[in-house]
Design an enzyme around this catalytic site. Structure first.
Site: not given
Length: 352
Positions: A61-63
């Site tokens: 989900v990081y970027s």
């Protein structure tokens, strides 16, 4: 660099690891953290490896996966020198198959992470959150298949409650599935809830803590001070509502104590805050992040020295909060305390 066992696994991790949330940063949350591109990321990895930092942590989900992609490019050609950790389980879209930890979702998340990271295996795969809709046995069965297939080496969790983690560990023991060896947790001098239940559980069950946001969501940088407005460049302007809340009066008391110890030691406030965490029971590694080379080098300066017992006691006192029920009797009443002595002061899992 000191290396410690990750829980009771055979994996040895550095006491400082690198969080790649700034890599490829975009959007209101991760864009405020940083937007490190592949070239800058490779430089960050260079500095980290030179200091002995070998564990790099990210998440799908990081970027929207960009962090994994940039990290994969940054470690290309030296995969054998690094440990890669990623997480999955939080929503990556609006579809029914784009959230949670069902078997099919975990398989797809693993395949996607392997592709973005440019590797054939993940050293540590963690569930980013507990999924109440899926039986823990089904989750563990899916992870077991991925471990047997060689795509994952070790499994862990993040942001679990005590009962959720214990239920999962019991099911793993009962069915012969891989045990969670790591719990990625929020823990800092202005966020000590981890100590009430999760720390004793980790100590008892051999689950090592990987600490996220060790500087209290950017509050323990030394720039947030009593009687001053929030600095113009602070990411808290954009991200405070996403992270753990901290009362201002409490924060300023802790910062005052940190400032005092920092002057005594000749260290910075972040270095003192990180060093305090490295002395805590069950902590296997503290995850540091950095927008730039200067921040990274400063954070690395948290190792190679130690706070005195008296300095640690002052920081403990300034940051202490009364625990909620049923924990507070064990702090306040002698009879309870005699039956359950606190873990504070006990050594972490053995160093390599």
């Amino acid at each position: 660099m000191e290396y410690r066992q990750l829980g009771t696994s055979d994996l040895k991790v550095p006491v400082l690891s690198f969080g790649a949330g700034t890599f490829g940063g975009s959007g209101p949350l991760f864009g405020a953290w940083g937007d490190t591109d592949a070239r800058e990321a490779r430089r960050m990895v260079d500095i980290s490896l030179d200091a002995g930092i070998t564990l790099f942590d990210t998440a799908d989900v990081y970027s929207a996966g960009a962090s994994e992609t940039v990290l994969g490019a940054a470690v290309k050609g030296r995969r054998d020198r690094v440990l890669l950790s990623t997480k999955a389980g939080l929503p990556t879209g609006d579809g029914p198959d784009e959230a949670g930890t069902s078997g099919p979702r975990l398989v797809k998340a693993t395949e996607d992470a392997l592709r973005r990271l440019g590797t054939d295996h993940i050293d540590l795969f963690q569930l980013h959150a507990f999924d109440a809709a899926v039986p823990v046995e089904d989750v563990l069965a899916a992870l077991d298949r991925l471990v047997r297939d060689g795509k994952i080496r070790h499994v862990g969790v993040s942001n679990f409650a005590g009962w959720q983690l214990m239920k999962s560990l019991s099911a793993a023991d009962r069915h012969g599935y891989p045990r969670y060896v790591a719990h990625q947790v929020y823990y800092s001098l202005v966020g000590r809830d981890y100590e009430w239940e999760l720390m004793p559980l980790g100590h008892d069950q051999g689950v090592g803590a990987l600490v996220w946001s060790p500087l209290g969501w950017g509050r323990l940088t030394g720039r947030v001070r009593r009687g001053r407005p929030l600095p113009a460049g602070s990411r808290l302007h954009q991200t405070a509502d996403y992270g753990p809340p901290v009362e201002d009066a409490y924060l300023y008391d802790v910062v005052d104590a940190l400032d005092e110890v920092a002057r005594e030691t000749g260290r910075t406030i972040p270095q003192v805050a990180l060093n305090w965490l490295l002395q805590r029971p069950t902590v296997s590694s503290v995850i540091i992040g950095a927008r730039n080379e200067e921040q990274l080098r400063q954070n690395i300066g948290a190792i190679g020295w130690a706070l005195t017992p008296e300095q640690t006691a002052r920081l403990d006192a300034a940051s202490h909060r009364t625990a909620p029920y049923p924990y507070f009797p064990y702090e306040r009443q002698e009879g309870f305390a005699r039956l359950n002595p606190p873990l504070t002061g006990r050594p972490a899992f053995p160093a390599a």
